[in-house]
Design a protein around this motif. Structure first.
Motif, PDB file in Angstrom:
ATOM      1  N   LEU A  65       0.849  -1.197   0.000  1.00  0.00           N
ATOM      2  CA  LEU A  65       0.000   0.000   0.000  1.00  0.00           C
ATOM      3  C   LEU A  65       0.882   1.244   0.000  1.00  0.00           C
ATOM      4  CD1 LEU A  65      -3.225   0.591   2.013  1.00  0.00           C
ATOM      5  CD2 LEU A  65      -1.399   2.269   2.182  1.00  0.00           C
ATOM      6  N   VAL A  66       0.554   2.176  -0.877  1.00  0.00           N
ATOM      7  CA  VAL A  66       1.208   3.478  -0.914  1.00  0.00           C
ATOM      8  C   VAL A  66       0.168   4.528  -0.559  1.00  0.00           C
ATOM      9  CG1 VAL A  66       2.368   5.195  -2.350  1.00  0.00           C
ATOM     10  CG2 VAL A  66       2.909   2.761  -2.632  1.00  0.00           C
ATOM     11  N   HIS A  67       0.495   5.394   0.377  1.00  0.00           N
ATOM     12  CA  HIS A  67      -0.464   6.403   0.814  1.00  0.00           C
ATOM     13  C   HIS A  67       0.178   7.783   0.780  1.00  0.00           C
ATOM     14  CE1 HIS A  67       1.050   6.061   5.185  1.00  0.00           C
ATOM     15  NE2 HIS A  67       1.684   5.121   4.513  1.00  0.00           N
ATOM     16  N   HIS A  68      -0.666   8.802   0.905  1.00  0.00           N
ATOM     17  CA  HIS A  68      -0.226  10.188   0.787  1.00  0.00           C
ATOM     18  C   HIS A  68      -0.675  10.965   2.018  1.00  0.00           C
ATOM     19  CE1 HIS A  68      -0.966   8.675  -3.403  1.00  0.00           C
ATOM     20  NE2 HIS A  68       0.314   8.981  -3.456  1.00  0.00           N
ATOM     21  N   VAL A  92      -4.037   7.041   6.745  1.00  0.00           N
ATOM     22  CA  VAL A  92      -5.257   7.813   6.517  1.00  0.00           C
ATOM     23  C   VAL A  92      -5.690   7.567   5.081  1.00  0.00           C
ATOM     24  CG1 VAL A  92      -6.262  10.116   6.369  1.00  0.00           C
ATOM     25  CG2 VAL A  92      -4.696   9.561   8.232  1.00  0.00           C
ATOM     26  N   GLY A  93      -6.971   7.284   4.872  1.00  0.00           N
ATOM     27  CA  GLY A  93      -7.407   6.769   3.581  1.00  0.00           C
ATOM     28  C   GLY A  93      -7.872   7.769   2.560  1.00  0.00           C
ATOM     29  N   LYS A  94      -7.415   9.004   2.604  1.00  0.00           N
ATOM     30  CA  LYS A  94      -7.850   9.969   1.597  1.00  0.00           C
ATOM     31  C   LYS A  94      -7.311   9.644   0.210  1.00  0.00           C
ATOM     32  CE  LYS A  94      -8.653  13.911   4.646  1.00  0.00           C
ATOM     33  NZ  LYS A  94     -10.094  13.956   4.332  1.00  0.00           N
ATOM     34  N   SER A  95      -6.161   9.002   0.146  1.00  0.00           N
ATOM     35  CA  SER A  95      -5.552   8.668  -1.143  1.00  0.00           C
ATOM     36  C   SER A  95      -4.617   7.480  -0.950  1.00  0.00           C
ATOM     37  CB  SER A  95      -4.789   9.881  -1.696  1.00  0.00           C
ATOM     38  OG  SER A  95      -4.125   9.560  -2.894  1.00  0.00           O
ATOM     39  N   ASN A  96      -5.059   6.292  -1.378  1.00  0.00           N
ATOM     40  CA  ASN A  96      -4.298   5.062  -1.174  1.00  0.00           C
ATOM     41  C   ASN A  96      -4.236   4.239  -2.448  1.00  0.00           C
ATOM     42  OD1 ASN A  96      -4.002   5.651   1.531  1.00  0.00           O
ATOM     43  ND2 ASN A  96      -5.652   4.308   2.204  1.00  0.00           N
ATOM     44  N   LEU A  97      -3.075   3.643  -2.714  1.00  0.00           N
ATOM     45  CA  LEU A  97      -2.919   2.674  -3.797  1.00  0.00           C
ATOM     46  C   LEU A  97      -2.636   1.303  -3.203  1.00  0.00           C
ATOM     47  CD1 LEU A  97      -1.799   5.479  -5.219  1.00  0.00           C
ATOM     48  CD2 LEU A  97      -1.046   3.861  -6.983  1.00  0.00           C
ATOM     49  N   TYR A  98      -3.333   0.297  -3.709  1.00  0.00           N
ATOM     50  CA  TYR A  98      -3.052  -1.082  -3.315  1.00  0.00           C
ATOM     51  C   TYR A  98      -3.526  -2.008  -4.432  1.00  0.00           C
ATOM     52  CZ  TYR A  98      -7.814  -0.258  -1.513  1.00  0.00           C
ATOM     53  OH  TYR A  98      -9.120   0.134  -1.363  1.00  0.00           O
ATOM     54  N   ARG A  99      -3.184  -3.276  -4.314  1.00  0.00           N
ATOM     55  CA  ARG A  99      -3.558  -4.262  -5.325  1.00  0.00           C
ATOM     56  C   ARG A  99      -4.835  -4.991  -4.904  1.00  0.00           C
ATOM     57  NH1 ARG A  99       1.907  -4.457  -4.488  1.00  0.00           N
ATOM     58  NH2 ARG A  99       3.259  -4.083  -6.300  1.00  0.00           N
TER      59      ARG A  99
END
Length: 463
Positions: free
Chosen positions: A186-189, A230-237
């Motif tokens: 997971l990559v988050h911002h 924090v889930g405002k902007s997350n990348l995952y598979r």
């Protein structure tokens, strides 16, 4: 000659011990704060362009960008457009709404018309898989997405054009190392907030999220000993998410996980209010994978937020968090500026006879300087002079409100989210209550600008 008994030294020893513990705690807090400040300087003051931005489309992984919509968020057009203008050659955009009369639909359709070369579509109609309206809104987009990599980004967030390329590069980087490291799942911002409308609650939220919250968020994710997302902007598979169920119990990395009665994937997180944090925790604990922070921010423009809105927003997330990480929530007041500095002032006065007033002046000046440095790193520029006193005033008010809000949050288990009232249960699960969404007595009626989702019976897509 008769000897006199020695006086009891236990009170002095106990006081000395407390003073030492208080001083050590203060040093630990400063270490965390300075780590967050250093991370901000190193990671966010220079954002390189990823080579994926100009790679051939068939040579890089595709990404499905999922945008759950509800109503007219502040800067909605600009927020959605920021995903249409990503410098990445292989992506699609799926915008979803629960209600075919939603005011966000004309904005979404206008952008699709403006960017005909972008593969974008709208899905109308939610599928109820739990009490969380965001998950219900997303579930069809999740299932119909073309690509395995998903970028779930809130409608209130805008991002820089290079965000997707840099994030995918980070998500894929751990698979290219030799020997392979613990894979990034997971990559988050980090959220970065602006309050263009100038309401008091909005300004306090801005001061909190861009300084103290960001500082701690960066430090915790740098140490990386526990999931903190924090889930405002997350990348995952999606392939990773389909292997977890939200139990947070470690699972074997094999295809033998055949518990057919267990719901997995996004639907498994519909019972949680903080589905973003639970998804991140599940990937971390169940699959033994890790997260990473991009060097980009999730820019969130806050609309009209009153002081009451701000207070109940903070109450909501403390009440959710106390059912997920009770020890950290109980410890939270001791990490706040006023209590930590008071403890340190008493310890230094007792141990070294340092005047309390002198220490507090130095402390608060230094604490504010570090917070403003974090702001500068994330914003890419210093705090504008015409907003400086407003921002510092809101920062001071946030510090004064922190402890009363914490006490208020610890006294109850009910929260209001997107116009509905829920009771928070064990492990962050929630259930709806029959009472209406009002906070009576202490503050005025809830007027939060969060989305207000309503169930929809019709279920069709707009292509």
């Amino acid at each position: 000659m008769e000897t006199q008994p020695e006086p009891d030294q236990s009170p002095s020893l106990l006081t000395f011990s407390f003073a030492i513990i208080g001083l050590v705690w203060y040093i630990v807090l400063w270490s965390i704060g300075l780590l967050g400040c250093r991370t901000g300087r190193r990671r966010y003051r220079m954002r390189p362009r990823s080579p994926l931005a100009t790679a051939p489309p068939d040579s890089i992984p595709g990404v499905s960008i999922l945008r759950p919509l509800k109503g007219l968020d502040a800067n909605l057009y600009e927020n959605l457009e920021s995903t249409f203008t990503q410098e990445y050659p292989n992506f699609e955009i799926i915008m979803s709404v629960a209600d075919e009369q939603d005011q966000a639909l004309p904005v979404a359709r206008e952008l699709i018309s403006k960017y005909p070369s972008i593969n974008a579509r709208i899905i109308i109609g939610e599928e109820v898989v739990g009490v969380n309206p965001k998950v219900n809104n997303l579930i069809r987009s999740y299932r119909e997405a073309t690509h395995d990599i998903l970028w779930v980004i809130d409608s209130g967030v805008s991002v820089a054009p290079g965000t997707l390329a840099r994030s995918v590069d980070l998500l894929e980087s751990s698979t290219r190392t030799k020997p392979p490291k613990r894979r990034v799942a997971l990559v988050h911002h980090v959220p970065f907030v602006s309050a263009p409308e100038g309401f008091l609650g909005s300004r306090i939220e801005e001061a909190f999220l861009n300084t103290n919250h960001a500082k701690m968020y960066l430090a915790i994710n740098t140490v990386s000993i526990e999931s903190c997302v924090v889930g405002k902007s997350n990348l995952y598979r999606r392939s990773d998410l389909e292997r977890v169920n939200g139990s947070l119990k470690p699972r074997a990395h094999t295809e033998s996980d055949d518990d057919q009665d267990c719901t997995r994937g996004l639907a498994a997180f519909g019972k949680f209010l903080a589905e973003d944090n639970m998804i991140a925790s599940a990937l971390w604990h169940e699959l033994d994978l890790r997260h990473d922070l991009s060097c980009d921010v999730a820019h969130n423009a806050i609309g009209k937020m009153s002081l009451s809105d701000y207070v109940w927003r903070r109450v909501r997330w403390i009440r959710v968090r106390k059912h997920m990480v009770i020890a950290a929530t109980i410890l939270e007041p001791f990490t706040e500026n006023l209590i930590a500095s008071s403890i340190a002032a008493a310890s230094l006065w007792y141990l070294f006879d340092i005047p309390v007033w002198l220490f507090l002046v130095v402390h608060h000046t230094a604490w504010l300087w570090v917070d403003l440095d974090v702001y500068e790193s994330l914003a890419g520029h210093p705090l504008p002079a015409d907003r400086r006193w407003w921002f510092i005033s809101a920062w001071c008010l946030r510090e004064l409100l922190a402890l009363p809000i914490w006490f208020l949050a610890m006294l109850g288990n009910e929260v209001i989210w997107r116009g509905k009232k829920y009771e928070v249960l064990r492990a962050g699960e929630v259930r709806g209550t029959l009472s209406d969404g009002n906070h009576k007595g202490l503050f005025t009626r809830w007027r939060q600008r969060d989305h207000h989702y309503q169930p929809l019976l019709s279920n069709h897509s707009d292509t």
